[in-house]
Design a protein around this motif. Structure first.
Motif, PDB file in Angstrom:
ATOM      1  N   ALA A  61       0.834  -1.206   0.000  1.00 26.39           N
ATOM      2  CA  ALA A  61       0.000   0.000   0.000  1.00 26.39           C
ATOM      3  C   ALA A  61       0.870   1.258   0.000  1.00 26.39           C
ATOM      4  O   ALA A  61       0.564   2.242  -0.682  1.00 26.39           O
ATOM      5  N   ALA A  62       1.970   1.218   0.764  1.00 28.45           N
ATOM      6  CA  ALA A  62       2.879   2.374   0.802  1.00 28.45           C
ATOM      7  C   ALA A  62       3.559   2.568  -0.555  1.00 28.45           C
ATOM      8  O   ALA A  62       3.715   3.703  -1.027  1.00 28.45           O
ATOM      9  N   ALA A  63       3.955   1.462  -1.199  1.00 29.52           N
ATOM     10  CA  ALA A  63       4.573   1.555  -2.520  1.00 29.52           C
ATOM     11  C   ALA A  63       3.583   2.109  -3.539  1.00 29.52           C
ATOM     12  O   ALA A  63       3.935   2.950  -4.377  1.00 29.52           O
ATOM     13  N   SER A  64       2.351   1.649  -3.470  1.00 31.74           N
ATOM     14  CA  SER A  64       1.314   2.161  -4.376  1.00 31.74           C
ATOM     15  C   SER A  64       1.028   3.634  -4.099  1.00 31.74           C
ATOM     16  O   SER A  64       0.763   4.412  -5.019  1.00 31.74           O
ATOM     17  N   LYS A  65       1.103   4.006  -2.825  1.00 33.57           N
ATOM     18  CA  LYS A  65       0.826   5.396  -2.439  1.00 33.57           C
ATOM     19  C   LYS A  65       1.848   6.346  -3.056  1.00 33.57           C
ATOM     20  O   LYS A  65       1.484   7.393  -3.607  1.00 33.57           O
ATOM     21  N   ILE A  66       3.132   5.982  -3.004  1.00 33.05           N
ATOM     22  CA  ILE A  66       4.142   6.879  -3.574  1.00 33.05           C
ATOM     23  C   ILE A  66       4.054   6.883  -5.105  1.00 33.05           C
ATOM     24  O   ILE A  66       4.304   7.911  -5.748  1.00 33.05           O
ATOM     25  N   GLU A  67       3.674   5.750  -5.699  1.00 23.93           N
ATOM     26  CA  GLU A  67       3.484   5.712  -7.148  1.00 23.93           C
ATOM     27  C   GLU A  67       2.325   6.617  -7.576  1.00 23.93           C
ATOM     28  O   GLU A  67       2.411   7.342  -8.573  1.00 23.93           O
ATOM     29  N   GLN A  68       1.233   6.579  -6.804  1.00 26.78           N
ATOM     30  CA  GLN A  68       0.097   7.449  -7.101  1.00 26.78           C
ATOM     31  C   GLN A  68       0.480   8.923  -6.936  1.00 26.78           C
ATOM     32  O   GLN A  68       0.041   9.784  -7.709  1.00 26.78           O
ATOM     33  N   LEU A  69       1.317   9.192  -5.946  1.00 26.51           N
ATOM     34  CA  LEU A  69       1.789  10.560  -5.752  1.00 26.51           C
ATOM     35  C   LEU A  69       2.655  10.998  -6.936  1.00 26.51           C
ATOM     36  O   LEU A  69       2.516  12.136  -7.423  1.00 26.51           O
ATOM     37  N   LEU A  70       3.532  10.116  -7.401  1.00 28.85           N
ATOM     38  CA  LEU A  70       4.351  10.435  -8.561  1.00 28.85           C
ATOM     39  C   LEU A  70       3.475  10.752  -9.775  1.00 28.85           C
ATOM     40  O   LEU A  70       3.717  11.731 -10.496  1.00 28.85           O
ATOM     41  N   ASP A  71       2.455   9.938  -9.994  1.00 29.88           N
ATOM     42  CA  ASP A  71       1.546  10.182 -11.120  1.00 29.88           C
ATOM     43  C   ASP A  71       0.814  11.511 -10.962  1.00 29.88           C
ATOM     44  O   ASP A  71       0.608  12.245 -11.937  1.00 29.88           O
ATOM     45  N   LYS A  72       0.429  11.822  -9.734  1.00 30.31           N
ATOM     46  CA  LYS A  72      -0.273  13.083  -9.480  1.00 30.31           C
ATOM     47  C   LYS A  72       0.641  14.280  -9.775  1.00 30.31           C
ATOM     48  O   LYS A  72       0.222  15.257 -10.433  1.00 30.31           O
ATOM     49  N   LEU A  73       1.882  14.189  -9.309  1.00 30.56           N
ATOM     50  CA  LEU A  73       2.811  15.311  -9.467  1.00 30.56           C
ATOM     51  C   LEU A  73       3.276  15.508 -10.912  1.00 30.56           C
ATOM     52  O   LEU A  73       3.761  16.585 -11.273  1.00 30.56           O
ATOM     53  N   THR A  74       3.148  14.451 -11.719  1.00 28.81           N
ATOM     54  CA  THR A  74       3.626  14.536 -13.114  1.00 28.81           C
ATOM     55  C   THR A  74       2.473  14.528 -14.113  1.00 28.81           C
ATOM     56  O   THR A  74       2.714  14.458 -15.322  1.00 28.81           O
ATOM     57  N   ALA A  75       1.258  14.622 -13.629  1.00 28.74           N
ATOM     58  CA  ALA A  75       0.087  14.490 -14.511  1.00 28.74           C
ATOM     59  C   ALA A  75       0.046  15.538 -15.618  1.00 28.74           C
ATOM     60  O   ALA A  75      -0.448  15.276 -16.723  1.00 28.74           O
ATOM     61  N   THR A  76       0.565  16.721 -15.342  1.00 26.43           N
ATOM     62  CA  THR A  76       0.489  17.806 -16.325  1.00 26.43           C
ATOM     63  C   THR A  76       1.762  17.965 -17.148  1.00 26.43           C
ATOM     64  O   THR A  76       1.841  18.864 -17.990  1.00 26.43           O
TER      65      THR A  76
END
Length: 548
Positions: free
Chosen positions: A185-200
């Protein structure tokens, strides 16, 4: 094991999928294999844990810097949560060290790999490396941190699958920590954060830079494992063989082993295209192409029906109608029947003259358009470099050796010893006939045994065979190490009870080395990628990009 990811799921999964080579290099690293086998010396593990704790402090500080470089409140909350996860991981480290009766670890010095990794995080976070070209951002910091989380989740889950049945494993708590749903869950959380920060992000140069950060972090992980001191090991497998006493032969199938698909449909489609362009001879225009395509479709349908019939008749027990894997005594008989079937199928192809009219140039051009499997070219290039002394050869039932040569040339793979069939040509145009050299599993076995017999009078031979289908089975069994690439349902039906993951072979080798356990015989070992084959046989590549 499969590291594949779906398209369009964000940069995190895309970056991870592009680092299969580094992920497998970590999994098959002698340190990780010894840890999985339970043979890692206690003092080595303690030193590793101390180095890791030092790194985690730097990891926690990098999260703090990431928080300070973003104005997104939701992102800040996620980073703060991830920072708490690191503290929990540090607490678990302390618990594990106490359970091992570790001495005080505060009096240690970080090794060069630990220092390099920490310096990399700091440089990324402060913009003192190439990040300054784009301005230090939370996206860059999180990109540099994500590989650690995803890699450890991957390693933990793989180790859990293979050692969960082992009683009193000395490092079970470590394995449980990184295989746990909470860590995933923690690994998925940081991956989701990476996607959020790079979405644009849309700039290809900045995205490429982020990918380079991700790759460098993965390479630093491999270096981190490499810095741990070990005793005698048996992986990478080829580098641990006695020399020059042992001669190493590696033979490989071609279709769907080296390539992503079978050559038969490619050559069939080529004949239809050729017929469509033809203005005379066997077929003219679209009508001739349509007739030829129907002839191919009929041949393929007949082949598939008869193949399934042979398989079912051999595997279904007459007493209860259930499907059973073949016993050892029936395997040769079954493959003889399969060989007769393959020969008849090739005879029908010749009789139908469906391979008539192909030019050498068109076959070569078609070969150059056939992609190799990911990692195949990298693996054979390393063998060719002389890193280890290995003779290589291809054993293939492909209809055209010319086609194979073109595929390998395009992939910059040089394997001069190719045993395959070839089309008969008049001038530079095929007649439809086939020079039959390797049609069946029995033919492959004959060629493989002949290769071994030619070598054995002079010295000991270590033989390795890589294949993917039933026509490879006799060679896979005959080899000292048989590796099955892919997921053949037919192979599983016929030989499933004696198929095991290659990582289990690595563990068994380590346990035999340290504890004198006898190796099981008759097994073949499964992989999902040539990068996994490379990691087990050769270890991490020497020419890996390292630091910014």
């Amino acid at each position: 094991m499969n590291l594949s990811t779906q398209a369009n799921t964000g940069l995190a999964k895309s970056f991870w999928a592009s680092c299969k080579r580094e992920a497998y290099a970590s999994l098959y690293h002698p340190f990780v294999v010894a840890l999985a086998a339970g043979t890692l010396p206690k003092q080595t593990f303690q030193r590793y844990m101390a180095q890791d704790a030092y790194f985690l402090e730097a990891f926690k500080n990098a999260y703090q810097l990431a928080m300070e470089t973003t104005t997104d409140e939701e992102a800040k909350a996620i980073i703060e949560s991830l920072q708490r996860d690191v503290q929990e991981e540090l607490n678990l480290h302390s618990s594990i060290m106490q359970s091992l009766d570790a001495t005080d670890q505060n009096c240690f010095e970080p090794n060069m790999a630990t220092t390099a990794y920490c310096d990399f995080l700091l440089a990324t976070a402060t913009g003192s490396n190439e990040a300054q070209k784009f301005g230090s951002t939370s996206a860059q910091i999180i990109t540099a941190m994500t590989p650690c989380m995803r890699l450890y989740a991957f390693l933990g889950q793989e180790l859990k699958k293979h050692v969960d049945h082992v009683a009193d494993h000395p490092y079970q708590e470590w394995i449980d920590t990184y295989s746990a749903a909470e860590f995933e869950a923690a690994a998925s959380k940081i991956e989701q954060l990476l996607d959020k920060l790079t979405a644009t992000l849309t700039g290809k140069h900045e995205i490429a830079f982020l990918e380079s950060l991700y790759l460098q972090a993965m390479n630093l992980e491999v270096d981190f494992f490499g810095a741990q001191l070990l005793g005698p090991v048996l992986v990478p497998f080829l580098k641990c063989q006695p020399a020059p006493e042992s001669y190493i032969l590696l033979a490989s199938d071609f279709d769907s082993t080296c390539t992503i698909s079978d050559s038969c449909p490619i050559l069939a489609d080529l004949t239809v295209q050729t017929a469509r362009k033809s203005h005379g001879g066997r077929s003219v225009g679209e009508s001739g192409a349509s007739l030829l395509k129907k002839r191919w479709d009929d041949l393929v349908m007949q082949y598939m029906d008869e193949y399934e019939d042979v398989l079912k008749r051999s595997l279904v027990k007459k007493d209860n109608g259930s499907v059973n894997a073949l016993s050892a005594e029936n395997l040769q008989e079954f493959l003889k029947e399969m060989s007769n079937f393959e020969q008849k199928a090739n005879a029908r192809v010749e009789e139908a003259a469906v391979l008539k009219g192909l030019s050498l140039a068109s076959i070569q051009e078609a070969g150059k358009s056939m992609p190799l499997r990911e990692g195949c070219s990298d693996f054979f290039k390393r063998l060719e470099s002389g890193e280890v002394l290995v003779d290589t050869c291809i054993l293939s039932v492909c209809w055209s050796k010319t086609f194979i040569e073109a595929v390998l040339e395009k992939g910059e793979v040089r394997i001069p010893n190719i045993n395959a069939n070839e089309l008969v040509f008049e001038g530079r145009i095929s007649t439809g006939a086939i020079i039959k050299n390797v049609e069946t599993a029995l033919d492959k076995q004959r060629h493989f045994v002949q290769l071994l017999d030619n070598l054995k009078p002079t010295q000991d031979v270590l033989s390795i065979y890589v294949g993917d289908s039933l026509t490879d089975l006799l060679c896979l069994i005959r080899a000292d190490l048989g590796i099955v690439l892919g997921d053949s349902s037919a192979l599983k039906q016929v030989y499933g009870p004696k198929m095991a993951p290659l990582f289990m072979k690595a563990i068994l080798l380590e346990q035999a080395n340290m504890r004198g356990r006898q190796q099981p015989t008759g097994y073949v070992f499964t992989v999902s990628s040539w990068y996994e084959v490379e990691a087990f046989l050769l270890g991490p590549a020497r020419n890996r990009p390292l630091y910014i």
